[in-house]
Design an enzyme around this catalytic site. Structure first.
Site, mmCIF file in Angstrom:
data_model
loop_
_atom_site.group_PDB
_atom_site.id
_atom_site.type_symbol
_atom_site.label_atom_id
_atom_site.label_comp_id
_atom_site.label_asym_id
_atom_site.label_seq_id
_atom_site.Cartn_x
_atom_site.Cartn_y
_atom_site.Cartn_z
ATOM 1 N N GLN A 173 -5.024 -1.675 9.918
ATOM 2 C CA GLN A 173 -4.749 -3.035 9.623
ATOM 3 C C GLN A 173 -5.898 -4.517 10.314
ATOM 4 O O GLN A 173 -5.051 -4.290 10.823
ATOM 5 C CB GLN A 173 -3.675 -3.097 8.868
ATOM 6 C CG GLN A 173 -3.049 -4.738 8.143
ATOM 7 C CD GLN A 173 -2.974 -4.175 6.615
ATOM 8 O OE1 GLN A 173 -2.875 -3.507 6.200
ATOM 9 N NE2 GLN A 173 -3.425 -5.287 6.192
ATOM 10 N N ASP A 217 -11.077 1.156 3.833
ATOM 11 C CA ASP A 217 -11.511 -0.116 3.654
ATOM 12 C C ASP A 217 -13.439 -0.097 3.392
ATOM 13 O O ASP A 217 -13.140 -1.503 3.320
ATOM 14 C CB ASP A 217 -10.975 -1.028 4.353
ATOM 15 C CG ASP A 217 -9.608 -1.046 4.526
ATOM 16 O OD1 ASP A 217 -8.969 -1.500 2.932
ATOM 17 O OD2 ASP A 217 -8.612 -1.310 5.259
ATOM 18 N N LYS A 265 1.250 -1.340 -0.146
ATOM 19 C CA LYS A 265 0.441 -0.092 0.275
ATOM 20 C C LYS A 265 0.657 1.033 -0.280
ATOM 21 O O LYS A 265 0.798 2.216 -0.501
ATOM 22 C CB LYS A 265 -1.001 -0.475 1.212
ATOM 23 C CG LYS A 265 -1.986 -0.692 1.188
ATOM 24 C CD LYS A 265 -3.027 -1.623 2.683
ATOM 25 C CE LYS A 265 -3.721 -2.886 2.656
ATOM 26 N NZ LYS A 265 -4.116 -2.803 4.124
#
Ligand code: NAP
Length: 266
Positions: free
Chosen positions: A101, A126, A57
């Site tokens: 994460q 997300d 990322k």
């Protein structure tokens, strides 16, 4: 004696090519922005596999011109500390996106929803906050999980209409299978969701117009699970030694179906 030769005319759906096109679109978009959109990634504790994804990322952010700030927190950090930190990022106008994460360390797993829901829905890149998931359920505009959105983009870019089609999705995680099934339903597909307890998987997958598999179980989908004129999208990625493997026996299945995405490269 007649010799019958069969040619396979299976089209390969290349995610890589589609990605290249979108990178250019995003680079142009970012270059026109006066204030660059900063992405924050928070990792709690150490997890080698997660670190690989985070590095990807960060690298992708660089490619697009998006600054990515990475915060690694101690494994034994408290829920209150994490929520306070996310709250600070929510109030920082320079920060446009926040990722926590996953997976979380064991002692925080029970608080996953509280942690994710601390993120301002507009910064929830997300798409996992309850606000964005509710929007997905009710077919309202919101941020949706990237893998599911990516698969929809692949279908669209390949001119594969989903409306009215029978789409079988194998896998029911929130991140992939469920979100994708909802997006497909929102676009008028008829969706069947399969999982590890599904009986007669092959009978169901064979009946699909479009088969999308996201299990992480290499070799799950064989020639016995598919039929002619199908499209097969393989989302599975499993690392077996040096190789990355999908869920589909590509060699055999590509001889039968009409369109297929390979792993890697799909
Ligand atoms: P996950 O949370 O482990 O979910 C796997 C799903 O597959 C579960 O619903 C599970 O069923 C189902 N499943 C497992 N074995 C099965 C079997 N033998 N038959 C039928 N269903 C079975 O994984 P995930 O996060 O959804 O990811 C799935 C795969 O996609 C992984 O390989 C992952 O690496 C890959 N992935 C790829 C991308 C990408 O960009 N290409 C992004 C994200 C994930 P139960 O619910 O019954 O356990």
């Amino acid at each position: 004696n007649a010799i019958i030769i069969t040619y396979t005319t299976c089209m390969i759906i290349s995610g890589k090519e589609i990605q290249t096109k979108y990178i250019k679109i995003l680079q142009d978009k970012v270059s026109e922005m006066e204030h660059k959109p900063v992405l924050v990634i928070i990792q709690i504790g150490e997890n080698k596999a997660s670190r690989v994804y985070i590095n990807q990322k960060i690298k992708f952010g660089k490619l697009l011109g998006v600054p990515v700030e990475f915060y690694q927190l101690e494994e034994d950090v408290t829920l209150e500390f994490i929520q306070k930190l996310i709250g600070d990022f929510n109030h920082d106008d320079d920060i446009c996106g926040i990722i926590v994460q996953l997976p979380l360390p064991q002692h925080l797993k029970q608080f996953q929803f509280e942690i994710i829901d601390a993120i301002e829905p507009e910064k929830d890149v997300d798409g996992l906050t309850s606000t964005n998931l509710k929007k997905l359920m009710s077919n309202e505009e919101g941020i949706v999980p990237a893998t599911a959105k990516g698969i929809m983009t692949m279908l669209k870019e390949s001119d594969l209409e989903v409306r009215g089609k029978h789409v079988v999705v194998v896998g029911r995680s929130v991140l992939v299978g469920r979100s994708l099934s909802q997006l497909l339903l929102n676009q008028d597909a008829t969706v069947t969701i399969c999982h590890s307890k599904t009986k007669n998987l092959a009978t169901i997958t064979k009946s699909a117009d479009i088969l999308i598999t996201a299990t992480g179980y290499p070799g799950l989908i064989t020639k016995d699970h598919v039929s002619e004129s199908q499209t097969v999208i393989d989302v599975g990625v499993t690392s077996t030694g040096e190789l990355l493997e999908g869920d589909v026996d590509f060699e055999e299945v590509s001889k039968i179906v009409e369109n297929i995405s390979p792993v890697p490269g799909g």
